[in-house]
Design a protein around this motif. Structure first.
Motif, mmCIF file in Angstrom:
data_model
loop_
_atom_site.group_PDB
_atom_site.id
_atom_site.type_symbol
_atom_site.label_atom_id
_atom_site.label_comp_id
_atom_site.label_asym_id
_atom_site.label_seq_id
_atom_site.Cartn_x
_atom_site.Cartn_y
_atom_site.Cartn_z
ATOM 1 N N CYS A 224 -26.422 -122.659 -62.947
ATOM 2 C CA CYS A 224 -27.385 -121.563 -63.058
ATOM 3 C C CYS A 224 -28.656 -122.007 -63.770
ATOM 4 N N CYS A 225 -29.726 -121.270 -63.491
ATOM 5 C CA CYS A 225 -30.984 -121.432 -64.206
ATOM 6 C C CYS A 225 -31.156 -120.238 -65.133
ATOM 7 N N PRO A 226 -31.398 -120.460 -66.406
ATOM 8 C CA PRO A 226 -31.590 -119.335 -67.327
ATOM 9 C C PRO A 226 -32.957 -118.683 -67.202
ATOM 10 N N GLY A 227 -33.855 -119.321 -66.444
ATOM 11 C CA GLY A 227 -35.227 -118.835 -66.352
ATOM 12 C C GLY A 227 -36.126 -119.627 -67.290
ATOM 13 N N ASP A 254 -17.671 -112.407 -66.106
ATOM 14 C CA ASP A 254 -17.547 -111.366 -65.083
ATOM 15 C C ASP A 254 -16.657 -111.775 -63.914
ATOM 16 N N ASP A 255 -16.210 -110.776 -63.168
ATOM 17 C CA ASP A 255 -15.490 -111.006 -61.927
ATOM 18 C C ASP A 255 -16.503 -111.448 -60.875
ATOM 19 N N LEU A 256 -16.400 -112.675 -60.415
ATOM 20 C CA LEU A 256 -17.370 -113.230 -59.468
ATOM 21 C C LEU A 256 -16.898 -113.108 -58.020
ATOM 22 N N GLY A 257 -15.762 -112.486 -57.819
ATOM 23 C CA GLY A 257 -15.249 -112.317 -56.463
ATOM 24 C C GLY A 257 -14.912 -113.617 -55.765
ATOM 25 N N GLY A 258 -14.537 -114.627 -56.531
ATOM 26 C CA GLY A 258 -14.148 -115.906 -55.941
ATOM 27 C C GLY A 258 -15.297 -116.830 -55.596
ATOM 28 N N VAL A 259 -16.519 -116.451 -55.954
ATOM 29 C CA VAL A 259 -17.671 -117.303 -55.636
ATOM 30 C C VAL A 259 -17.614 -118.587 -56.465
ATOM 31 N N THR A 260 -17.781 -119.720 -55.807
ATOM 32 C CA THR A 260 -17.802 -121.013 -56.486
ATOM 33 C C THR A 260 -18.709 -121.965 -55.723
ATOM 34 N N GLY A 261 -19.185 -123.001 -56.423
ATOM 35 C CA GLY A 261 -20.050 -123.990 -55.783
ATOM 36 C C GLY A 261 -21.422 -123.463 -55.434
ATOM 37 N N LYS A 262 -21.926 -122.519 -56.244
ATOM 38 C CA LYS A 262 -23.222 -121.900 -55.969
ATOM 39 C C LYS A 262 -24.170 -122.064 -57.147
ATOM 40 N N TRP A 263 -25.454 -121.880 -56.852
ATOM 41 C CA TRP A 263 -26.512 -121.924 -57.862
ATOM 42 C C TRP A 263 -27.009 -120.505 -58.100
ATOM 43 N N TRP A 264 -27.057 -120.094 -59.371
ATOM 44 C CA TRP A 264 -27.392 -118.722 -59.735
ATOM 45 C C TRP A 264 -28.683 -118.658 -60.544
ATOM 46 N N GLN A 265 -29.398 -117.560 -60.366
ATOM 47 C CA GLN A 265 -30.548 -117.244 -61.201
ATOM 48 C C GLN A 265 -30.709 -115.728 -61.214
ATOM 49 N N ASP A 266 -31.127 -115.180 -62.344
ATOM 50 C CA ASP A 266 -31.290 -113.728 -62.474
ATOM 51 C C ASP A 266 -30.007 -112.984 -62.109
#
Length: 272
Positions: A224-227, A254-266
């Protein structure tokens, strides 16, 4: 049994804010045991003292960890302690990082930046991952940066070396070494490489974590990017450290619904 969370580079700025926000947002059960990791024990102790009264039934302890220790001994000592005291890590938040403040770009700056942001971080992850695997719902959260967006590499063939779906660790290491060699020779621009030590270190770390997500499907592994957070590394940043901590804390709790291998922001998945 406590939920064990390890946060690297946690004695100040975003890392300290991550610990603070974990205490603020985590429910009382399960009880958290957070390792506030710092290279400098005195600074780590000062950070620990700043959190007094905010624990809300959770526990925060100091963890000594030098992510830039090339020998890996610092990470091994932390692993031995965790094995003895807890036997597992539920969430590893890999946050520690460095950046230069000036526009200069050369092999010395490149090696210094990669030593912590990629090679050192990778060594810590590799050392601690066996303990993460022992957790019932294991997670690895790595703080990278928008500067490590894949579009940093304009040459499509060079970019593909970091973004292809079946990328191996060996291929990644080869690409990184060729980038370094090109900088040493002064040919990096002609060969399609960008002039960014920090950006390439974070891009490489993203690529490494995504290949780990394929290798360890039972572990939730996200970056993830914190901004643009106002810190020592970015004095003109527009976000506070607590605002920057929101996305990594979401990935930790949090419950991420099984999401993995992703890049997050905001606090949501973004294209990498």
């Amino acid at each position: 049994m406590s939920k064990v969370i390890v946060v690297t580079g946690a004695n100040k700025s975003i890392g300290l804010a991550i610990v603070r926000q974990l205490l603020l947002k985590a429910p009382p059960n399960p009880r958290l045991k957070i390792y506030l990791c710092s290279r400098d024990s005195s600074r780590g102790q000062a950070a620990l003292e700043s959190l007094k009264g905010q624990e809300k039934g959770h526990e925060v302890v100091l963890g000594e960890l030098d992510v830039g220790d090339e020998s890996g001994e610092s990470a091994r000592r932390l692993k031995e302690r965790l094995e003895k005291e807890d036997g597992k890590i539920d969430v590893l938040v890999s946050n520690a990082g460095v950046a230069t403040s000036g526009p200069d770009f050369n092999r010395e700056i490149l090696d210094w930046t990669f030593a912590v942001n990629y090679h050192g971080t990778k060594k810590v992850i590799q050392t601690l991952l066996p303990l993460v695997e022992k957790a019932p719902e294991p997670r690895l959260v790595t703080v990278t940066s928008m500067a490590g967006f894949s579009g940093l590499i304009k040459d499509e063939k060079v970019r593909e070396r970091f973004t292809k779906e079946d990328l191996t660790e060996e291929e990644l290491e080869t690409a990184i070494q060729e980038f370094k060699d090109a900088v040493s020779k002064g040919t990096w621009e002609k060969e399609g490489w960008p002039s960014s030590a920090y950006g390439m270190s974070k891009l490489s770390l993203n690529a490494y974590c995504f290949l780990l997500a394929r290798k360890y499907p039972k572990i939730s592994i996200n970056t993830c990017c914190p901004g643009w957070v106002k810190t020592d590394m970015a004095p003109k940043g527009t976000k506070t450290p607590d605002q920057g901590a929101q996305t990594p804390v979401k990935l930790a709790l949090d419950d991420l619904g099984g999401v993995t291998g992703k890049w997050w922001q905001d606090e949501r998945v973004k294209p990498w």
